[in-house]
Write a protein that holds these residues in place. Structure first.
Motif, PDB file in Angstrom:
ATOM      1  N   ASP A 108      13.551 -24.334  11.647  1.00  0.00           N
ATOM      2  CA  ASP A 108      13.334 -23.087  12.691  1.00  0.00           C
ATOM      3  C   ASP A 108      12.914 -21.788  12.287  1.00  0.00           C
ATOM      4  N   GLY A 109      13.653 -21.549  11.114  1.00  0.00           N
ATOM      5  CA  GLY A 109      13.254 -20.324  10.366  1.00  0.00           C
ATOM      6  C   GLY A 109      12.488 -20.155   9.743  1.00  0.00           C
ATOM      7  N   LEU A 110      11.494 -21.324   9.400  1.00  0.00           N
ATOM      8  CA  LEU A 110      10.228 -21.218   8.515  1.00  0.00           C
ATOM      9  C   LEU A 110       9.058 -21.529   9.300  1.00  0.00           C
ATOM     10  N   ARG A 111       8.843 -22.601   9.969  1.00  0.00           N
ATOM     11  CA  ARG A 111       7.693 -22.985  10.837  1.00  0.00           C
ATOM     12  C   ARG A 111       6.408 -22.694  10.255  1.00  0.00           C
ATOM     13  N   PHE A 112       5.925 -23.257   9.137  1.00  0.00           N
ATOM     14  CA  PHE A 112       4.648 -22.999   8.479  1.00  0.00           C
ATOM     15  C   PHE A 112       4.137 -24.547   9.100  1.00  0.00           C
ATOM     16  N   GLU A 113       3.595 -23.992  10.196  1.00  0.00           N
ATOM     17  CA  GLU A 113       2.732 -25.217  11.043  1.00  0.00           C
ATOM     18  C   GLU A 113       1.382 -25.655  10.609  1.00  0.00           C
ATOM     19  N   LEU A 114       0.876 -24.943   9.868  1.00  0.00           N
ATOM     20  CA  LEU A 114      -0.546 -25.083   9.463  1.00  0.00           C
ATOM     21  C   LEU A 114      -0.526 -25.152   7.841  1.00  0.00           C
ATOM     22  N   CYS A 115      -1.438 -26.345   7.319  1.00  0.00           N
ATOM     23  CA  CYS A 115      -1.711 -26.356   6.056  1.00  0.00           C
ATOM     24  C   CYS A 115      -3.197 -25.925   6.039  1.00  0.00           C
ATOM     25  N   VAL A 142      -3.106 -26.913  -5.191  1.00  0.00           N
ATOM     26  CA  VAL A 142      -2.749 -25.888  -4.508  1.00  0.00           C
ATOM     27  C   VAL A 142      -2.786 -25.846  -2.790  1.00  0.00           C
ATOM     28  N   TYR A 143      -1.679 -25.833  -2.369  1.00  0.00           N
ATOM     29  CA  TYR A 143      -1.469 -25.719  -0.930  1.00  0.00           C
ATOM     30  C   TYR A 143      -1.411 -24.333  -0.430  1.00  0.00           C
ATOM     31  N   HIS A 144      -2.131 -24.130   0.567  1.00  0.00           N
ATOM     32  CA  HIS A 144      -1.771 -22.815   1.297  1.00  0.00           C
ATOM     33  C   HIS A 144      -1.325 -23.198   2.712  1.00  0.00           C
ATOM     34  N   LEU A 145      -0.121 -22.760   2.949  1.00  0.00           N
ATOM     35  CA  LEU A 145       0.549 -22.748   4.168  1.00  0.00           C
ATOM     36  C   LEU A 145       0.422 -21.440   5.076  1.00  0.00           C
ATOM     37  N   THR A 146       0.438 -21.514   6.404  1.00  0.00           N
ATOM     38  CA  THR A 146       0.318 -20.583   7.273  1.00  0.00           C
ATOM     39  C   THR A 146       1.591 -20.747   8.355  1.00  0.00           C
ATOM     40  N   SER A 147       2.144 -19.832   8.736  1.00  0.00           N
ATOM     41  CA  SER A 147       3.267 -19.702   9.854  1.00  0.00           C
ATOM     42  C   SER A 147       2.708 -19.022  11.037  1.00  0.00           C
ATOM     43  N   MET A 148       2.233 -19.694  11.979  1.00  0.00           N
ATOM     44  CA  MET A 148       1.781 -19.050  12.841  1.00  0.00           C
ATOM     45  C   MET A 148       2.640 -18.285  14.080  1.00  0.00           C
ATOM     46  N   THR A 149       3.927 -19.140  13.709  1.00  0.00           N
ATOM     47  CA  THR A 149       5.103 -18.379  14.502  1.00  0.00           C
ATOM     48  C   THR A 149       5.211 -17.085  14.030  1.00  0.00           C
ATOM     49  N   TYR A 150       5.930 -16.890  12.869  1.00  0.00           N
ATOM     50  CA  TYR A 150       6.122 -15.683  12.108  1.00  0.00           C
ATOM     51  C   TYR A 150       5.094 -14.893  11.548  1.00  0.00           C
ATOM     52  N   ARG A 151       3.704 -15.440  11.329  1.00  0.00           N
ATOM     53  CA  ARG A 151       2.674 -14.879  10.774  1.00  0.00           C
ATOM     54  C   ARG A 151       2.820 -14.475   9.313  1.00  0.00           C
ATOM     55  N   ARG A 152       3.054 -15.672   8.523  1.00  0.00           N
ATOM     56  CA  ARG A 152       3.517 -15.592   7.098  1.00  0.00           C
ATOM     57  C   ARG A 152       2.619 -16.519   6.434  1.00  0.00           C
ATOM     58  N   ARG A 153       2.527 -16.326   5.321  1.00  0.00           N
ATOM     59  CA  ARG A 153       1.617 -17.354   4.175  1.00  0.00           C
ATOM     60  C   ARG A 153       2.190 -17.330   3.102  1.00  0.00           C
ATOM     61  N   ILE A 154       2.282 -18.609   2.497  1.00  0.00           N
ATOM     62  CA  ILE A 154       2.773 -18.918   1.078  1.00  0.00           C
ATOM     63  C   ILE A 154       1.767 -20.008   0.667  1.00  0.00           C
ATOM     64  N   ARG A 155       2.186 -20.021  -0.925  1.00  0.00           N
ATOM     65  CA  ARG A 155       1.219 -21.194  -1.488  1.00  0.00           C
ATOM     66  C   ARG A 155       2.430 -22.262  -2.212  1.00  0.00           C
ATOM     67  N   LEU A 156       1.992 -23.425  -2.319  1.00  0.00           N
ATOM     68  CA  LEU A 156       2.627 -24.532  -3.207  1.00  0.00           C
ATOM     69  C   LEU A 156       1.887 -24.787  -4.115  1.00  0.00           C
ATOM     70  N   GLU A 157       2.327 -25.285  -5.353  1.00  0.00           N
ATOM     71  CA  GLU A 157       1.547 -25.617  -6.320  1.00  0.00           C
ATOM     72  C   GLU A 157       2.187 -26.901  -7.165  1.00  0.00           C
ATOM     73  N   VAL A 158       1.384 -27.651  -7.381  1.00  0.00           N
ATOM     74  CA  VAL A 158       2.030 -29.124  -8.163  1.00  0.00           C
ATOM     75  C   VAL A 158       1.109 -29.371  -9.151  1.00  0.00           C
ATOM     76  N   GLY A 159       1.627 -29.586 -10.571  1.00  0.00           N
ATOM     77  CA  GLY A 159       0.815 -30.057 -11.553  1.00  0.00           C
ATOM     78  C   GLY A 159       1.348 -31.351 -12.075  1.00  0.00           C
ATOM     79  N   VAL A 160      -0.041 -31.985 -12.731  1.00  0.00           N
ATOM     80  CA  VAL A 160       0.299 -33.374 -12.987  1.00  0.00           C
ATOM     81  C   VAL A 160      -0.844 -33.342 -14.289  1.00  0.00           C
ATOM     82  N   THR A 161      -0.475 -34.540 -14.777  1.00  0.00           N
ATOM     83  CA  THR A 161      -1.358 -34.909 -16.407  1.00  0.00           C
ATOM     84  C   THR A 161      -2.485 -35.626 -15.823  1.00  0.00           C
TER      85      THR A 161
END
Length: 240
Positions: A108-115, A142-161
């Motif tokens: 509920d406090g995050l709500r990053f509904e959109l990738c 690299v994943y860009h996530l958007t919270s339309m509820t709170y109008r926030r954006r963050i990035r996630l990043e995963v590394g592999v060989t």
């Protein structure tokens, strides 16, 4: 740009650690790009310290709380937190990416509904860590996530060989990642386990290799127009 409670830019950003010349890291061959003389600062991707600024601290704390409910430590899922150019990036362990995405979407406090984007990066000559055990993780998703509820954006990043380029698919959480993961597979060769139909999307099905890897040969590809052929960059004339 993120701001802290007083309205000033966040203080979590790392410092510069050097410079990088050129745009593509190419040396010893003809430069036809026009970017050979470019000198860019290279930031330290490891040194984000609290307060991160703005809503970044709240997002990190809420995610830690949700992970704790599942008896998962924050450090067991997120290897480091980076604040750079007004963006928050969480570096996530591959085996935790689906779980982290689900928590970010459903809490509920995050709500990053959109990738909004899934993209690939090849850090061929620029490993993101001084730890020798991490230097081989040159392929990143690299994943860009958007919270339309709170109008926030963050990035996630995963590394592999390159030897084991497997990342769990997040299509069960974000259906929009379907074709984007296919493109990352096509261009970078990252295998998304559990994807419903991981096939090429830009190149022909029988294409050999992944064209956006930085060790992929450039040029010399036959063109279906009067037998024309594009010469490799190192055989082209460099104009200075």
């Amino acid at each position: 740009m993120s701001t802290n409670g007083a309205g000033e830019p966040g203080t979590g950003e790392g410092s510069e650690q050097g410079t990088r010349k050129g745009m593509f890291g190419v040396s010893g061959s003809g430069d036809t790009s026009g970017f050979g003389g470019l000198v860019r600062p290279v930031g330290d991707p490891h040194g984000a310290q609290r307060p991160y600024g703005g809503y970044f601290d709240e997002v990190a704390d809420l995610l830690a709380e949700e992970l704790a409910k599942r008896d998962v430590g924050f450090e067991s899922a997120v290897t480091r937190v980076v604040v750079d150019r007004g963006e928050l990036t969480l570096y996530v362990r591959p085996e935790r990416i689906v779980e982290v995405c689900q928590l970010l979407r459903d809490s509920d406090g995050l709500r990053f509904e959109l990738c909004s984007s899934v993209s690939g990066v090849d850090y061929l000559d620029a490993p993101l860590s001084t730890d020798p055990t991490e230097q081989s993780e040159r392929l990143h998703v690299v994943y860009h996530l958007t919270s339309m509820t709170y109008r926030r954006r963050i990035r996630l990043e995963v590394g592999v060989t390159v030897e084991n380029p497997h990342v769990p698919s997040v299509t069960s959480v974000y259906p929009t990642a379907d074709w984007q993961e296919r493109e990352v597979w096509d261009m970078f060769g990252v295998v998304f386990d559990g994807h419903p139909a991981l096939t090429r999307i830009l190149m022909p099905d029988d294409w050999d290799g992944h064209p956006q890897r930085k060790d992929y040969p450039l040029g010399g590809v036959p063109v279906e127009y009067k037998g024309a052929e594009i010469p490799p960059p190192d055989t082209r004339r460099a104009y200075r």
